[in-house]
Design a protein around this motif. Structure first.
Motif, PDB file in Angstrom:
ATOM      1  N   ASN A 145       0.802  -1.217   0.000  1.00 25.81           N
ATOM      2  CA  ASN A 145       0.000   0.000   0.000  1.00 25.81           C
ATOM      3  C   ASN A 145       0.839   1.273   0.000  1.00 25.81           C
ATOM      4  OD1 ASN A 145      -2.498  -1.414   0.085  1.00 25.81           O
ATOM      5  ND2 ASN A 145      -2.166  -1.786   2.271  1.00 25.81           N
ATOM      6  N   GLU A 146       2.126   1.175   0.305  1.00 26.71           N
ATOM      7  CA  GLU A 146       2.986   2.351   0.400  1.00 26.71           C
ATOM      8  C   GLU A 146       3.191   2.979  -0.973  1.00 26.71           C
ATOM      9  OE1 GLU A 146       4.074  -0.740   1.452  1.00 26.71           O
ATOM     10  OE2 GLU A 146       3.473  -0.468   3.534  1.00 26.71           O
ATOM     11  N   GLU A 147       3.371   4.293  -1.016  1.00 27.95           N
ATOM     12  CA  GLU A 147       3.648   4.996  -2.257  1.00 27.95           C
ATOM     13  C   GLU A 147       4.949   4.508  -2.866  1.00 27.95           C
ATOM     14  OE1 GLU A 147       3.825   9.222  -1.707  1.00 27.95           O
ATOM     15  OE2 GLU A 147       1.654   9.408  -1.567  1.00 27.95           O
ATOM     16  N   GLY A 148       5.052   4.622  -4.182  1.00 27.05           N
ATOM     17  CA  GLY A 148       6.301   4.368  -4.868  1.00 27.05           C
ATOM     18  C   GLY A 148       6.413   2.991  -5.491  1.00 27.05           C
ATOM     19  N   LEU A 169       3.863  -0.344  -8.580  1.00 25.53           N
ATOM     20  CA  LEU A 169       4.102   1.092  -8.517  1.00 25.53           C
ATOM     21  C   LEU A 169       2.811   1.737  -8.053  1.00 25.53           C
ATOM     22  CD1 LEU A 169       5.836   3.616  -9.040  1.00 25.53           C
ATOM     23  CD2 LEU A 169       5.039   3.544 -11.424  1.00 25.53           C
ATOM     24  N   ASN A 170       2.826   2.275  -6.850  1.00 33.67           N
ATOM     25  CA  ASN A 170       1.696   3.023  -6.311  1.00 33.67           C
ATOM     26  C   ASN A 170       1.976   4.501  -6.512  1.00 33.67           C
ATOM     27  OD1 ASN A 170       0.357   0.715  -5.391  1.00 33.67           O
ATOM     28  ND2 ASN A 170       1.461   0.737  -3.451  1.00 33.67           N
ATOM     29  N   TYR A 171       0.921   5.257  -6.775  1.00 32.36           N
ATOM     30  CA  TYR A 171       1.080   6.686  -7.008  1.00 32.36           C
ATOM     31  C   TYR A 171       2.032   7.304  -5.995  1.00 32.36           C
ATOM     32  CZ  TYR A 171       0.259  11.670  -6.995  1.00 32.36           C
ATOM     33  OH  TYR A 171       0.446  13.029  -7.015  1.00 32.36           O
ATOM     34  N   THR A 172       2.904   8.123  -6.531  1.00 35.43           N
ATOM     35  CA  THR A 172       3.782   8.951  -5.732  1.00 35.43           C
ATOM     36  C   THR A 172       3.895  10.295  -6.430  1.00 35.43           C
ATOM     37  OG1 THR A 172       5.993   9.112  -4.763  1.00 35.43           O
ATOM     38  CG2 THR A 172       5.827   7.972  -6.847  1.00 35.43           C
ATOM     39  N   LYS A 173       4.137  11.349  -5.690  1.00 34.26           N
ATOM     40  CA  LYS A 173       4.198  12.689  -6.286  1.00 34.26           C
ATOM     41  C   LYS A 173       5.180  12.762  -7.452  1.00 34.26           C
ATOM     42  CE  LYS A 173       4.286  14.434  -1.994  1.00 34.26           C
ATOM     43  NZ  LYS A 173       4.554  15.370  -0.928  1.00 34.26           N
ATOM     44  N   GLU A 174       6.255  11.988  -7.384  1.00 34.77           N
ATOM     45  CA  GLU A 174       7.263  12.006  -8.446  1.00 34.77           C
ATOM     46  C   GLU A 174       6.703  11.517  -9.784  1.00 34.77           C
ATOM     47  OE1 GLU A 174       7.856  10.637  -5.391  1.00 34.77           O
ATOM     48  OE2 GLU A 174       9.171  12.213  -4.621  1.00 34.77           O
ATOM     49  N   MET A 196       1.027   9.392 -13.458  1.00 35.80           N
ATOM     50  CA  MET A 196      -0.063   8.783 -12.686  1.00 35.80           C
ATOM     51  C   MET A 196      -0.839   9.862 -11.938  1.00 35.80           C
ATOM     52  SD  MET A 196       2.161   5.652 -11.059  1.00 35.80           S
ATOM     53  CE  MET A 196       0.799   4.615 -10.528  1.00 35.80           C
ATOM     54  N   GLU A 197      -2.143   9.622 -11.794  1.00 40.07           N
ATOM     55  CA  GLU A 197      -2.947  10.469 -10.925  1.00 40.07           C
ATOM     56  C   GLU A 197      -3.019   9.825  -9.553  1.00 40.07           C
ATOM     57  OE1 GLU A 197      -6.737  11.395 -12.701  1.00 40.07           O
ATOM     58  OE2 GLU A 197      -5.797  12.916 -13.964  1.00 40.07           O
ATOM     59  N   GLU A 198      -3.302  10.632  -8.547  1.00 42.98           N
ATOM     60  CA  GLU A 198      -3.383  10.130  -7.175  1.00 42.98           C
ATOM     61  C   GLU A 198      -4.350   8.949  -7.099  1.00 42.98           C
ATOM     62  OE1 GLU A 198      -3.849  11.857  -2.651  1.00 42.98           O
ATOM     63  OE2 GLU A 198      -3.865  13.240  -4.347  1.00 42.98           O
ATOM     64  N   GLY A 199      -3.953   7.918  -6.373  1.00 44.84           N
ATOM     65  CA  GLY A 199      -4.769   6.722  -6.216  1.00 44.84           C
ATOM     66  C   GLY A 199      -4.490   5.637  -7.245  1.00 44.84           C
ATOM     67  N   SER A 200      -3.640   5.909  -8.221  1.00 44.65           N
ATOM     68  CA  SER A 200      -3.337   4.928  -9.265  1.00 44.65           C
ATOM     69  C   SER A 200      -2.367   3.871  -8.761  1.00 44.65           C
ATOM     70  CB  SER A 200      -2.732   5.622 -10.489  1.00 44.65           C
ATOM     71  OG  SER A 200      -3.641   6.554 -11.016  1.00 44.65           O
ATOM     72  N   GLU A 201      -2.534   2.645  -9.298  1.00 43.71           N
ATOM     73  CA  GLU A 201      -1.662   1.519  -8.965  1.00 43.71           C
ATOM     74  C   GLU A 201      -1.392   0.736 -10.236  1.00 43.71           C
ATOM     75  OE1 GLU A 201      -3.685  -0.776  -5.991  1.00 43.71           O
ATOM     76  OE2 GLU A 201      -3.810   0.917  -4.603  1.00 43.71           O
ATOM     77  N   VAL A 202      -0.124   0.329 -10.431  1.00 39.58           N
ATOM     78  CA  VAL A 202       0.303  -0.370 -11.640  1.00 39.58           C
ATOM     79  C   VAL A 202       1.223  -1.522 -11.255  1.00 39.58           C
ATOM     80  CG1 VAL A 202       1.621  -0.124 -13.800  1.00 39.58           C
ATOM     81  CG2 VAL A 202       0.134   1.739 -13.033  1.00 39.58           C
ATOM     82  N   PHE A 203       1.021  -2.695 -11.876  1.00 42.95           N
ATOM     83  CA  PHE A 203       1.984  -3.788 -11.760  1.00 42.95           C
ATOM     84  C   PHE A 203       3.006  -3.641 -12.876  1.00 42.95           C
ATOM     85  CE2 PHE A 203      -1.320  -6.565  -9.578  1.00 42.95           C
ATOM     86  CZ  PHE A 203      -0.655  -6.569  -8.361  1.00 42.95           C
ATOM     87  N   ILE A 204       4.263  -3.996 -12.578  1.00 40.72           N
ATOM     88  CA  ILE A 204       5.349  -3.947 -13.554  1.00 40.72           C
ATOM     89  C   ILE A 204       6.101  -5.274 -13.496  1.00 40.72           C
ATOM     90  CG2 ILE A 204       7.497  -2.812 -14.237  1.00 40.72           C
ATOM     91  CD1 ILE A 204       6.400  -0.260 -12.862  1.00 40.72           C
ATOM     92  N   ALA A 205       6.255  -5.924 -14.646  1.00 36.36           N
ATOM     93  CA  ALA A 205       7.040  -7.152 -14.746  1.00 36.36           C
ATOM     94  C   ALA A 205       8.227  -6.892 -15.667  1.00 36.36           C
ATOM     95  CB  ALA A 205       6.184  -8.294 -15.299  1.00 36.36           C
ATOM     96  N   GLU A 206       9.391  -7.406 -15.264  1.00 34.09           N
ATOM     97  CA  GLU A 206      10.614  -7.187 -16.029  1.00 34.09           C
ATOM     98  C   GLU A 206      11.680  -8.172 -15.556  1.00 34.09           C
ATOM     99  OE1 GLU A 206      11.388  -3.084 -15.043  1.00 34.09           O
ATOM    100  OE2 GLU A 206      11.341  -3.536 -12.935  1.00 34.09           O
TER     101      GLU A 206
END
Length: 139
Positions: free
Chosen positions: A8-11, A26-31, A94-104
């Motif tokens: 749940n943590e940002e970033g 990747l959870n929304y972060t200001k960056e 990303m907008e606030e509240g967005s969440e993305v999975f990344i595979a690599e």
């Protein structure tokens, strides 16, 4: 026998790293807000798979010709799989509240990345493109 993960943590958080591959969230972060994006990244050894889980995110891809990025943007659909091939410059807004999975590939976040800084004109161009894409989704 079943492993369960909650992040749940940002970033950016790689949470499964196995031989040869990893899954991160990747959870929304200001960056990652469009107002904060000032560079592009590239991976030379791996494709990068993105899957939006919730919220609004825009994938940014670019080809750099004579030190000038030419942008291609894609408003991500939730549960749609997107691939950024190795060697393609990219970022994600990303907008606030967005969440993305990344595979690599495993440990990509440790050693396989380069950055391309955007000048002020390209930062503004990118902000306009992404904002326009987000707005067209609302209309």
């Amino acid at each position: 026998m079943v492993e369960e993960f909650t992040i749940n943590e940002e970033g950016y958080h790689p949470f499964i790293i196995k031989k040869g591959w990893q899954l991160a969230k990747l959870n929304y972060t200001k960056e990652q807000h469009i107002s904060q994006i000032t560079q592009l990244d590239v991976h030379l050894k791996t494709d990068e798979i993105f899957v939006a889980i919730t919220g609004k995110a825009v994938l940014i891809a670019a080809e750099i010709i004579e030190n000038e990025p030419k942008f291609e943007i894609e408003l991500m659909k939730v549960n749609q799989i997107y691939n950024i091939p190795k060697g393609v410059w990219h970022n994600i807004a990303m907008e606030e509240g967005s969440e993305v999975f990344i595979a690599e590939k495993a440990d990509t976040h440790v050693s396989d990345f380069e950055h391309f800084p955007l000048d002020n004109d390209k930062i503004e161009e990118l902000r306009i493109l992404v904002s326009s894409e987000l707005q067209s989704e609302i209309d």
